[in-house]
Structure formats: structure tokens, C-alpha cells
Design an enzyme around this catalytic site. Sequence first.
Site, PDB file in Angstrom:
ATOM      1  N   ASP A 178       0.998  -1.141   0.010  1.00  0.00           N
ATOM      2  CA  ASP A 178       0.022   0.182  -0.098  1.00  0.00           C
ATOM      3  C   ASP A 178       0.944   1.175  -0.070  1.00  0.00           C
ATOM      4  O   ASP A 178       1.921   1.327   0.628  1.00  0.00           O
ATOM      5  CB  ASP A 178      -0.995  -0.148   1.372  1.00  0.00           C
ATOM      6  CG  ASP A 178      -1.869   1.059   1.079  1.00  0.00           C
ATOM      7  OD1 ASP A 178      -2.148   1.550  -0.001  1.00  0.00           O
ATOM      8  OD2 ASP A 178      -2.491   1.274   2.278  1.00  0.00           O
ATOM      9  N   GLY A 179       0.365   2.303  -0.561  1.00  0.00           N
ATOM     10  CA  GLY A 179       1.035   3.681  -0.458  1.00  0.00           C
ATOM     11  C   GLY A 179       1.762   4.150  -1.977  1.00  0.00           C
ATOM     12  O   GLY A 179       2.320   5.091  -2.085  1.00  0.00           O
ATOM     13  N   ASN A 180       1.375   3.269  -3.063  1.00  0.00           N
ATOM     14  CA  ASN A 180       1.785   3.733  -4.188  1.00  0.00           C
ATOM     15  C   ASN A 180       1.381   5.057  -4.927  1.00  0.00           C
ATOM     16  O   ASN A 180       2.160   5.940  -5.262  1.00  0.00           O
ATOM     17  CB  ASN A 180       1.454   2.535  -5.436  1.00  0.00           C
ATOM     18  CG  ASN A 180       2.173   1.313  -4.908  1.00  0.00           C
ATOM     19  OD1 ASN A 180       3.145   1.267  -4.327  1.00  0.00           O
ATOM     20  ND2 ASN A 180       1.532   0.322  -5.781  1.00  0.00           N
ATOM     21  N   ARG A 222      -0.744   8.522 -10.584  1.00  0.00           N
ATOM     22  CA  ARG A 222      -0.632   7.324  -9.616  1.00  0.00           C
ATOM     23  C   ARG A 222       0.233   6.206 -10.368  1.00  0.00           C
ATOM     24  O   ARG A 222       0.820   5.226  -9.586  1.00  0.00           O
ATOM     25  CB  ARG A 222      -1.938   6.885  -9.341  1.00  0.00           C
ATOM     26  CG  ARG A 222      -2.712   7.976  -8.605  1.00  0.00           C
ATOM     27  CD  ARG A 222      -4.029   7.778  -8.244  1.00  0.00           C
ATOM     28  NE  ARG A 222      -4.199   6.390  -7.720  1.00  0.00           N
ATOM     29  CZ  ARG A 222      -4.163   6.096  -6.529  1.00  0.00           C
ATOM     30  NH1 ARG A 222      -3.826   7.335  -5.754  1.00  0.00           N
ATOM     31  NH2 ARG A 222      -4.317   4.912  -5.741  1.00  0.00           N
ATOM     32  N   SER A 249      -7.291  -6.323  -5.421  1.00  0.00           N
ATOM     33  CA  SER A 249      -8.126  -6.833  -4.496  1.00  0.00           C
ATOM     34  C   SER A 249      -9.371  -6.809  -5.542  1.00  0.00           C
ATOM     35  O   SER A 249      -9.640  -6.123  -6.484  1.00  0.00           O
ATOM     36  CB  SER A 249      -8.430  -6.042  -3.465  1.00  0.00           C
ATOM     37  OG  SER A 249      -9.114  -4.705  -3.744  1.00  0.00           O
ATOM     38  N   ASN A 307     -10.800  -3.408  -6.076  1.00  0.00           N
ATOM     39  CA  ASN A 307      -9.679  -2.376  -6.947  1.00  0.00           C
ATOM     40  C   ASN A 307     -10.274  -2.168  -8.332  1.00  0.00           C
ATOM     41  O   ASN A 307      -9.907  -1.293  -9.033  1.00  0.00           O
ATOM     42  CB  ASN A 307      -8.261  -2.847  -6.930  1.00  0.00           C
ATOM     43  CG  ASN A 307      -7.719  -2.622  -6.025  1.00  0.00           C
ATOM     44  OD1 ASN A 307      -6.457  -3.405  -5.505  1.00  0.00           O
ATOM     45  ND2 ASN A 307      -7.796  -1.756  -5.057  1.00  0.00           N
ATOM     46  N   GLU A 347       0.252 -12.232  13.259  1.00  0.00           N
ATOM     47  CA  GLU A 347       0.836 -10.796  14.081  1.00  0.00           C
ATOM     48  C   GLU A 347       0.777  -9.994  13.028  1.00  0.00           C
ATOM     49  O   GLU A 347       0.993 -10.399  11.675  1.00  0.00           O
ATOM     50  CB  GLU A 347       2.280 -11.069  14.261  1.00  0.00           C
ATOM     51  CG  GLU A 347       2.673 -11.978  15.461  1.00  0.00           C
ATOM     52  CD  GLU A 347       2.060 -11.502  16.911  1.00  0.00           C
ATOM     53  OE1 GLU A 347       1.843 -10.523  17.066  1.00  0.00           O
ATOM     54  OE2 GLU A 347       1.879 -12.484  18.001  1.00  0.00           O
TER      55      GLU A 347
HETATM   56  C1  FPP Z   1      -2.144   0.105  -3.293  1.00  0.00           C
HETATM   57  O1  FPP Z   1      -1.487   1.538  -3.253  1.00  0.00           O
HETATM   58  C2  FPP Z   1      -1.787  -0.720  -4.486  1.00  0.00           C
HETATM   59  C3  FPP Z   1      -2.193  -1.350  -5.563  1.00  0.00           C
HETATM   60  C4  FPP Z   1      -3.609  -1.399  -5.161  1.00  0.00           C
HETATM   61  C5  FPP Z   1      -1.648  -1.960  -6.544  1.00  0.00           C
HETATM   62  C6  FPP Z   1      -0.444  -2.805  -6.175  1.00  0.00           C
HETATM   63  C7  FPP Z   1       0.200  -3.179  -7.602  1.00  0.00           C
HETATM   64  C8  FPP Z   1       1.691  -3.091  -7.632  1.00  0.00           C
HETATM   65  C9  FPP Z   1       2.555  -3.079  -6.709  1.00  0.00           C
HETATM   66  C10 FPP Z   1       2.452  -3.374  -8.906  1.00  0.00           C
HETATM   67  C11 FPP Z   1       2.005  -4.478  -9.725  1.00  0.00           C
HETATM   68  C12 FPP Z   1       2.042  -5.854  -9.159  1.00  0.00           C
HETATM   69  C13 FPP Z   1       2.802  -6.822  -9.590  1.00  0.00           C
HETATM   70  C14 FPP Z   1       2.667  -8.150  -8.624  1.00  0.00           C
HETATM   71  C15 FPP Z   1       3.804  -6.817 -10.582  1.00  0.00           C
HETATM   72  P1  FPP Z   1      -2.448   2.598  -3.606  1.00  0.00           P
HETATM   73  O2  FPP Z   1      -2.583   2.948  -4.983  1.00  0.00           O
HETATM   74  O3  FPP Z   1      -3.839   2.321  -2.908  1.00  0.00           O
HETATM   75  O4  FPP Z   1      -1.663   3.669  -2.701  1.00  0.00           O
HETATM   76  P2  FPP Z   1      -2.563   4.770  -2.025  1.00  0.00           P
HETATM   77  O5  FPP Z   1      -3.353   4.291  -0.856  1.00  0.00           O
HETATM   78  O6  FPP Z   1      -1.374   5.621  -1.599  1.00  0.00           O
HETATM   79  O7  FPP Z   1      -3.254   5.669  -2.887  1.00  0.00           O
END
Ligand code: FPP
Length: 231
Positions: free
Chosen positions: A16-18, A29, A61, A64, A198
Site C-alpha cells: 500500500d502507498g503507491n 499514480r 483486490s 480495486n 501478528e
Molecule cells: C495500493 O496502493 C497498491 C495497489 C492497489 C496495486 C499494487 C500493485 C503493484 C505493486 C504493482 C503490480 C504488481 C505486481 C505483482 C507486478 P494505492 O494505490 O492504494 O496507494 P495509495 O493508498 O497511496 O493511493
Amino acid sequence: MDKNRILPKHIGIIMDGNGRWAKKRLLPRTAGHVQGAKAFRKCARLCANKGIECVTFYAFSTENWKRPKDEVNSIMKLFGEYLDDALETAGDEISIRFIGDPGPLSDELKEKLRYVTEQTAKNTRMILCIAINYGGRDDIVRAARKIAAQGTAPADITEDSFSQELDTAGLPDVDLIIRPSGEQRLSNFLIWQAAYAEYVFMDVLWPDFGEKELDAALDEYSRRNRRFGGV
Ligand code: FPP
């Protein structure tokens, strides 16, 4: 790093946090997801090197799909690119598995998932499990449907038999859930499997998650186990 630390058998990681990582840099994003995918690759390798038996990453998810189409497409594209390199990164060590309902994914992705699973199935050093279109409730409902379809008598349904119908059948229960980004919730991830886990919540954003953060989470897990373990 504590050399005598007790390692979790199975770690679940909520990436989380991308989006916030990208926003802080005035980037779209999708740029956050690109960095997130790099952190994922690095973290999977670190887990294998540290002797973790199984790690599950929450990549997408069931909720998503509500995100803008462009963002969903860019995550699916990154996932496809990872699958193209997956055999190389797995070598003869890592077995790659997927959990979640592949139904709504493109035929191309579904074929890649099938191929990567099949080609890495015999590897034994670590199981790398990727949750894609995964929801804990959906996992439980699909398991219940399978059991109903088999016509099992209610009294014959046990916790163990139910577990064997979940997507994680054959994997150990998750011991440690790591969630970066400061949020403190499970968000429908492995809700059955994390019954005794945990939880380690960290303030770092996922794209910045590296060895230092993984070690800190493993040390924290080990401390908690020491405190409650033994007589
Ligand atoms: C949550 O951060 C992240 C996701 C919903 C996507 C995760 C995807 C990847 C890391 C890349 C692709 C995966 C693979 C396995 C190659 P967010 O977007 O909800 O961040 P925010 O809460 O800061 O908006």
C-alpha cells in the site's frame, strides 16, 4: 539484524502507498505502481534469501476494479510484464502461485498465470504467492460453493476441510501480515488465514520498502514470538 530471530513461515504483504508515493512527487499514480512493482520484485528476492518459506503479496483486490480504468489497465500491464520475466526470476528455486478469482482477467493474463504456475511448480526453496482479483470474503464464498457442490454433509465440514477448499490450500496459515503506508487494517486480505497472525504496520510507503524495513518487521515478529513463546 538479530541472527537468532524466529522467522515466520508465511508472510502476507499489503503493498500500500503507491498512489501517495507518486502524489508526493507530483507524478501520476501509475508511476507509483511502477515503483511498487520494482519494490515487489526486490522484496520477493529478499524473502527467498532470508529463508522465508512462503510469502503472499496483495497485488489487486476484488474492490480495486472501482479505480479509474487507466489505473486498472496499468496495474494489469505491470503484472503481465512481471509474468513475462517470472520464470527467469524464479529460476529453479521459487514456486509461483496465484490466489484470487482469475475469471475477470484477460485471456492472455490467464494463460500466463497458468504457464508460470505450471513451470515453477516443482521449485521448493520458497512459494511466492500473488493475490490478484483476491478478496478474503470472495475466497470463503467460493470455498463454500465448492463444498456445497460436492454435496458434503454439514457435520463433515471442519476447519481443516474448509481450509483445503480455499485458494491457499496446502499453504501454511499466515504468521505475519506487513502493511506499509500507515493504514492499519486488513482490507479483505487473507481474512480466514490470518486468524492468528501478528500484524506489523509501518509508516513507509510501499515503493520505499526495502531490506531495512523487511528486517525491522521480521525483528518485530521475532520479539513478539519470544515474549509469548515457551512456558
Ligand atoms: C495500493 O496502493 C497498491 C495497489 C492497489 C496495486 C499494487 C500493485 C503493484 C505493486 C504493482 C503490480 C504488481 C505486481 C505483482 C507486478 P494505492 O494505490 O492504494 O496507494 P495509495 O493508498 O497511496 O493511493
